[in-house]
Design a protein around this motif. Structure first.
Motif, PDB file in Angstrom:
ATOM      1  N   ALA A   1       0.835  -1.204   0.000  1.00 34.46           N
ATOM      2  CA  ALA A   1       0.000   0.000   0.000  1.00 34.46           C
ATOM      3  C   ALA A   1       0.874   1.260   0.000  1.00 34.46           C
ATOM      4  O   ALA A   1       0.564   2.249  -0.670  1.00 34.46           O
ATOM      5  CB  ALA A   1      -0.933  -0.009   1.209  1.00 34.46           C
ATOM      6  N   HIS A   2       1.984   1.198   0.747  1.00 36.85           N
ATOM      7  CA  HIS A   2       2.913   2.332   0.796  1.00 36.85           C
ATOM      8  C   HIS A   2       3.416   2.666  -0.618  1.00 36.85           C
ATOM      9  O   HIS A   2       3.358   3.814  -1.055  1.00 36.85           O
ATOM     10  CB  HIS A   2       4.084   1.966   1.721  1.00 36.85           C
ATOM     11  N   GLU A   3       3.883   1.643  -1.336  1.00 34.18           N
ATOM     12  CA  GLU A   3       4.419   1.898  -2.684  1.00 34.18           C
ATOM     13  C   GLU A   3       3.323   2.351  -3.639  1.00 34.18           C
ATOM     14  O   GLU A   3       3.555   3.208  -4.494  1.00 34.18           O
ATOM     15  CB  GLU A   3       5.146   0.663  -3.225  1.00 34.18           C
TER      16      GLU A   3
ATOM     17  N   CYS B   1       0.791   4.146  -2.880  1.00 33.16           N
ATOM     18  CA  CYS B   1       0.522   5.558  -2.572  1.00 33.16           C
ATOM     19  C   CYS B   1       1.481   6.480  -3.322  1.00 33.16           C
ATOM     20  O   CYS B   1       1.149   7.610  -3.651  1.00 33.16           O
ATOM     21  CB  CYS B   1       0.670   5.814  -1.075  1.00 33.16           C
ATOM     22  N   HIS B   2       2.694   5.954  -3.596  1.00 31.36           N
ATOM     23  CA  HIS B   2       3.678   6.772  -4.313  1.00 31.36           C
ATOM     24  C   HIS B   2       3.275   7.009  -5.773  1.00 31.36           C
ATOM     25  O   HIS B   2       3.836   7.874  -6.434  1.00 31.36           O
ATOM     26  CB  HIS B   2       5.059   6.112  -4.262  1.00 31.36           C
ATOM     27  N   VAL B   3       2.322   6.232  -6.276  1.00 28.26           N
ATOM     28  CA  VAL B   3       1.834   6.465  -7.642  1.00 28.26           C
ATOM     29  C   VAL B   3       1.238   7.882  -7.726  1.00 28.26           C
ATOM     30  O   VAL B   3       1.392   8.563  -8.735  1.00 28.26           O
ATOM     31  CB  VAL B   3       0.790   5.395  -8.055  1.00 28.26           C
TER      32      VAL B   3
ATOM     33  N   ASN C   1       6.583  11.814  -2.632  1.00 27.44           N
ATOM     34  CA  ASN C   1       7.372  11.918  -1.397  1.00 27.44           C
ATOM     35  C   ASN C   1       6.552  11.460  -0.198  1.00 27.44           C
ATOM     36  O   ASN C   1       5.434  10.991  -0.343  1.00 27.44           O
ATOM     37  CB  ASN C   1       7.874  13.352  -1.214  1.00 27.44           C
ATOM     38  N   HIS C   2       7.139  11.593   0.981  1.00 25.85           N
ATOM     39  CA  HIS C   2       6.445  11.167   2.193  1.00 25.85           C
ATOM     40  C   HIS C   2       5.851  12.367   2.937  1.00 25.85           C
ATOM     41  O   HIS C   2       5.971  12.478   4.149  1.00 25.85           O
ATOM     42  CB  HIS C   2       7.401  10.399   3.113  1.00 25.85           C
ATOM     43  N   GLY C   3       5.265  13.275   2.201  1.00 22.97           N
ATOM     44  CA  GLY C   3       4.637  14.456   2.807  1.00 22.97           C
ATOM     45  C   GLY C   3       3.332  14.091   3.498  1.00 22.97           C
ATOM     46  O   GLY C   3       2.898  12.947   3.448  1.00 22.97           O
TER      47      GLY C   3
ATOM     48  N   ARG D   1       0.322  14.661   2.711  1.00 30.19           N
ATOM     49  CA  ARG D   1      -0.730  14.124   1.838  1.00 30.19           C
ATOM     50  C   ARG D   1      -0.539  12.647   1.557  1.00 30.19           C
ATOM     51  O   ARG D   1      -1.480  11.896   1.412  1.00 30.19           O
ATOM     52  CB  ARG D   1      -0.784  14.918   0.526  1.00 30.19           C
ATOM     53  N   PHE D   2       0.730  12.209   1.473  1.00 29.50           N
ATOM     54  CA  PHE D   2       1.030  10.786   1.284  1.00 29.50           C
ATOM     55  C   PHE D   2       0.469   9.981   2.457  1.00 29.50           C
ATOM     56  O   PHE D   2      -0.269   9.019   2.286  1.00 29.50           O
ATOM     57  CB  PHE D   2       2.551  10.598   1.181  1.00 29.50           C
ATOM     58  N   TRP D   3       0.815  10.424   3.681  1.00 24.13           N
ATOM     59  CA  TRP D   3       0.389   9.666   4.872  1.00 24.13           C
ATOM     60  C   TRP D   3      -1.124   9.711   5.049  1.00 24.13           C
ATOM     61  O   TRP D   3      -1.735   8.747   5.494  1.00 24.13           O
ATOM     62  CB  TRP D   3       1.110  10.179   6.125  1.00 24.13           C
TER      63      TRP D   3
HETATM   64 ZN   LIG Z   1       8.079   5.518   0.415  1.00 22.76          ZN
END
Ligand SMILES: [Zn+2]
Length: 249
Positions: A207-209, A211-213, A217-219, A221-223
């Motif tokens: 799911a983490h990867e 989300c990078h679509v 970055n890990h800002g 909004r990502f989290w």
């Molecule tokens: Zn990542």
């Protein structure tokens, strides 16, 4: 990873020497970064053109950090299971310890199969202990690598729907330091080694990867996006940090 160069070097520190792998990358801007890999091995990442002297000065300045992390990794390395690939040992699959049943066979080939509740490992009867250990590890790794194709496709399918994203290809990889990545074409790379971990951890990495679509970055909004479909994602991330070193054959 294109155009990266890797060199193994040593730096004299007082009476001793610290070996390190220098990874120079043209894509890297000013910063020099340190990481300690299993072995233990210090990995120093630097831009393509930073002078060696500058890198060494930086290392000397951070020697406390470097020596502490090398010592920690040495302890972790020592606590890692070493297997002989004999009956009675266990191999974790999705967090469940699966017993290994070794079946001696004629011929020279080794093969690993999953039965209901155990792994059956067929090893050449004529192989020496050391050779059997090596063949055993290769056969089990092959099983995981092959199985990863199907398992990752299944998990990506589940989580891409929840996240409403469309990744490119799903590629099974074998890096020692990275569990997953997402490239500019949205191809998702996942290490087959994560199949040693419980499914909730595999799902966290998937799911983490994914989300990078949408968020590179890990800002925040990502989290936020990840948390929406996986409210305990930060706990899973911390759990992965704890068990990461044990995800090995
Ligand atoms: Zn990542």
């Amino acid at each position: 990873m294109r155009d990266e160069t890797r060199t193994t070097l040593t730096l004299e520190v007082g009476e001793s020497e610290v070996a390190y792998q220098l990874v120079r990358s043209p894509r890297r801007k000013r910063t020099i970064a340190f990481a300690v890999d299993t072995g233990p091995m210090l990995v120093v990442r630097a831009p393509a053109r930073t002078p060696a002297r500058e890198i060494e000065e930086m290392m000397v300045r951070h020697m406390g950090w470097i020596l502490r992390h090398l010592a920690d990794m040495r302890t972790l390395d020592a606590s890692r299971p070493t297997r002989d690939y004999v009956t009675g040992e266990e191999i974790p699959y999705l967090g469940d310890p699966m017993p290994l049943h070794v079946v001696p066979v004629l011929g020279m080939d080794a093969e690993c199969r999953r039965r209901n509740d155990h792994f059956e490992l067929r090893l050449p009867i004529a192989a020496s202990d050391e050779r059997a250990r090596q063949l055993g590890e290769e056969a089990v790794a092959d099983w995981f690598r092959n199985h990863a194709d199907q398992k990752f496709a299944e998990r990506v399918d589940v989580w891409k729907r929840k996240l409403n994203v469309e990744p490119g290809r799903v590629i099974v990889t074998d890096p020692k330091t990275r569990w997953g990545s997402c490239d500019a074409k949205n191809n998702i790379r996942l290490s087959w080694r994560i199949l040693f971990a419980p499914l909730e951890i595999v799902d966290y990495i998937v799911a983490h990867e994914l989300c990078h679509v949408v968020h590179r970055n890990h800002g925040p909004r990502f989290w936020r996006k990840l948390e929406k479909v996986m409210p305990d994602c930060l706990e899973r991330r911390d759990r992965l940090r704890e068990i990461g070193h044990s995800l090995t054959l």
